[in-house]
Enzyme design. Structure first.
Site, PDB file in Angstrom:
ATOM      1  N   GLY A 252       0.818  -1.209   0.000  1.00  0.00           N
ATOM      2  CA  GLY A 252       0.000   0.000   0.000  1.00  0.00           C
ATOM      3  C   GLY A 252       0.854   1.262   0.000  1.00  0.00           C
TER       4      GLY A 252
ATOM      5  N   TYR B 167     -14.166  -4.430   9.488  1.00  0.00           N
ATOM      6  CA  TYR B 167     -12.846  -3.789   9.597  1.00  0.00           C
ATOM      7  C   TYR B 167     -12.226  -4.058  10.978  1.00  0.00           C
ATOM      8  CZ  TYR B 167      -9.517   0.175   9.173  1.00  0.00           C
ATOM      9  OH  TYR B 167      -8.407   0.980   9.121  1.00  0.00           O
TER      10      TYR B 167
HETATM   11  P1  NDP Z   1      -5.306   4.557   1.369  1.00  0.00           P
HETATM   12  O1  NDP Z   1      -6.667   4.211   0.887  1.00  0.00           O
HETATM   13  O2  NDP Z   1      -4.679   5.851   1.019  1.00  0.00           O
HETATM   14  O3  NDP Z   1      -4.296   3.383   0.966  1.00  0.00           O
HETATM   15  C1  NDP Z   1      -4.661   2.048   0.987  1.00  0.00           C
HETATM   16  C2  NDP Z   1      -3.576   1.265   0.288  1.00  0.00           C
HETATM   17  O4  NDP Z   1      -3.911  -0.138   0.314  1.00  0.00           O
HETATM   18  C3  NDP Z   1      -3.422   1.650  -1.177  1.00  0.00           C
HETATM   19  O5  NDP Z   1      -2.044   1.777  -1.451  1.00  0.00           O
HETATM   20  C4  NDP Z   1      -4.006   0.463  -1.935  1.00  0.00           C
HETATM   21  O6  NDP Z   1      -3.363   0.202  -3.171  1.00  0.00           O
HETATM   22  C5  NDP Z   1      -3.709  -0.671  -0.981  1.00  0.00           C
HETATM   23  N1  NDP Z   1      -4.600  -1.791  -1.226  1.00  0.00           N
HETATM   24  C6  NDP Z   1      -5.931  -1.830  -1.073  1.00  0.00           C
HETATM   25  N2  NDP Z   1      -6.404  -3.035  -1.462  1.00  0.00           N
HETATM   26  C7  NDP Z   1      -5.343  -3.767  -1.853  1.00  0.00           C
HETATM   27  C8  NDP Z   1      -5.168  -5.071  -2.364  1.00  0.00           C
HETATM   28  N3  NDP Z   1      -6.198  -5.908  -2.538  1.00  0.00           N
HETATM   29  N4  NDP Z   1      -3.920  -5.492  -2.672  1.00  0.00           N
HETATM   30  C9  NDP Z   1      -2.879  -4.669  -2.508  1.00  0.00           C
HETATM   31  N5  NDP Z   1      -2.960  -3.412  -2.019  1.00  0.00           N
HETATM   32  C10 NDP Z   1      -4.187  -2.975  -1.715  1.00  0.00           C
HETATM   33  O7  NDP Z   1      -5.391   4.397   2.947  1.00  0.00           O
HETATM   34  P2  NDP Z   1      -4.482   4.911   4.140  1.00  0.00           P
HETATM   35  O8  NDP Z   1      -3.143   5.291   3.676  1.00  0.00           O
HETATM   36  O9  NDP Z   1      -5.268   5.852   4.931  1.00  0.00           O
HETATM   37  O10 NDP Z   1      -4.394   3.549   5.008  1.00  0.00           O
HETATM   38  C11 NDP Z   1      -3.237   2.750   5.099  1.00  0.00           C
HETATM   39  C12 NDP Z   1      -3.457   1.739   6.215  1.00  0.00           C
HETATM   40  O11 NDP Z   1      -3.690   2.429   7.442  1.00  0.00           O
HETATM   41  C13 NDP Z   1      -4.664   0.830   5.996  1.00  0.00           C
HETATM   42  O12 NDP Z   1      -4.347  -0.477   6.419  1.00  0.00           O
HETATM   43  C14 NDP Z   1      -5.712   1.422   6.926  1.00  0.00           C
HETATM   44  O13 NDP Z   1      -6.640   0.464   7.339  1.00  0.00           O
HETATM   45  C15 NDP Z   1      -4.858   1.919   8.068  1.00  0.00           C
HETATM   46  N6  NDP Z   1      -5.467   2.958   8.856  1.00  0.00           N
HETATM   47  C16 NDP Z   1      -5.755   4.186   8.323  1.00  0.00           C
HETATM   48  C17 NDP Z   1      -6.309   5.169   9.119  1.00  0.00           C
HETATM   49  C18 NDP Z   1      -6.591   6.530   8.609  1.00  0.00           C
HETATM   50  O14 NDP Z   1      -7.119   7.336   9.381  1.00  0.00           O
HETATM   51  N7  NDP Z   1      -6.261   6.872   7.367  1.00  0.00           N
HETATM   52  C19 NDP Z   1      -6.653   4.920  10.519  1.00  0.00           C
HETATM   53  C20 NDP Z   1      -6.310   3.602  10.971  1.00  0.00           C
HETATM   54  C21 NDP Z   1      -5.731   2.667  10.166  1.00  0.00           C
HETATM   55  P3  NDP Z   1      -3.822   0.871  -4.584  1.00  0.00           P
HETATM   56  O15 NDP Z   1      -4.331   2.236  -4.266  1.00  0.00           O
HETATM   57  O16 NDP Z   1      -2.555   0.875  -5.382  1.00  0.00           O
HETATM   58  O17 NDP Z   1      -4.851  -0.022  -5.192  1.00  0.00           O
END
Ligand code: NDP
Length: 239
Positions: free
Chosen positions: A8, A150
């Protein structure tokens, strides 16, 4: 130079983690699923500022795709730092939650953790040094309405963190989870406005991706050698 994989890395928090690990001297594999363009842009930025990075793309839920990309890399050198950061949420109040919403969210966080971590495990063990950091969520610790899927996914990740930490502790590998609260990325801006954040967060602001990345950078460093099996919150005082 240690190699690090950030799943990610194309997303908001992942990009900050990639920048931090590159600044700390790692060769960073910036992972994307659909957002390869974002990963490539980040790689260019890291390299332009003197760092070392390359982009990789796969769906973490597809074990064959994971192996196809990672096996040729680890044949050459171990990836000793892994940040399992890829994650999605797909919220619904439980009685109305569709089966696909339940399975997909669990699939990305839990099966994604399995597919990627296991693929890197043996070379990491043989190198007798490693850092695995799983990006969890406050939702796993407090629960959250509309996020039964989640919370379950991130809770499973926390438990897996503790068990794997015990298995690999004697090999110089630490395994920790970081549980962010509300962090300023597109995942959150669609869910909470400024008033919500002021009400929910004692610090009255969202955290920044860089603040999460700084914590993860420390956990990935040699100075964090005695921290393992922990779920470390970063949430502006929410709990
Ligand atoms: P984003 O939506 O910006 O990023 C999510 C990332 O996960 C993207 O890079 C996406 O890749 C990747 N991803 C999603 N599905 C898949 C898949 N099937 N295979 C591979 N990669 C995948 O979210 P955030 O940066 O905000 O979140 C990052 C992490 O932090 C997550 O695990 C989230 O649950 C956690 N989190 C976030 C919070 C927040 O407030 N933002 C709070 C608590 C936890 P692509 O876009 O290239 O498809």
């Amino acid at each position: 130079m240690k190699a690090a994989l950030v799943t990610g890395g194309s997303g908001g928090i992942g990009a900050a983690i990639c920048r931090r690990l590159a600044a700390d001297g790692c060769h960073v594999y910036v992972h994307a699923n659909r957002g390869l363009e974002s990963a490539l842009t980040l790689v260019n930025n890291i390299c332009a500022s003197g760092g070392s990075a390359e982009a990789v793309a796969f769906d973490v839920t597809d074990s064959h795709a994971v192996a196809d990309v990672l096996e040729p890399i680890i044949e050459k050198h171990p990836i000793q730092i892994l940040v399992n950061n890829a994650g999605i949420h797909d919220d619904a109040i439980f009685p109305g939650m569709r089966s696909e919403q339940w399975h997909r969210v669990i699939d990305v966080s839990v099966n994604g953790f399995f597919n990627v971590t296991q693929a890197l495990m043996m070379p990491m063990i043989r190198s007798r040094w490693g850092r695995i950091i799983n990006v969890s969520s406050i939702a796993a610790l407090t629960g959250n309405r509309g996020q039964v899927n989640y919370s379950a996914a991130k809770g499973a990740l926390n438990s897996a963190t503790k068990s794997l930490a015990q298995e690999v502790a004697s090999r110089g590998i630490t395994v920790n989870a970081v549980a962010p609260g509300i962090i300023d990325t597109t995942m959150i801006t669609s869910t909470f406005d400024a008033q919500d954040i002021a009400r929910m967060v004692p610090m009255k602001r969202a955290g920044t991706p860089d603040e999460v990345a700084d914590l993860i950078g420390f956990l990935a460093s040699k100075e964090a050698a005695y921290i393992t099996g922990q779920i470390i919150s970063i949430n502006g005082g929410m709990i």
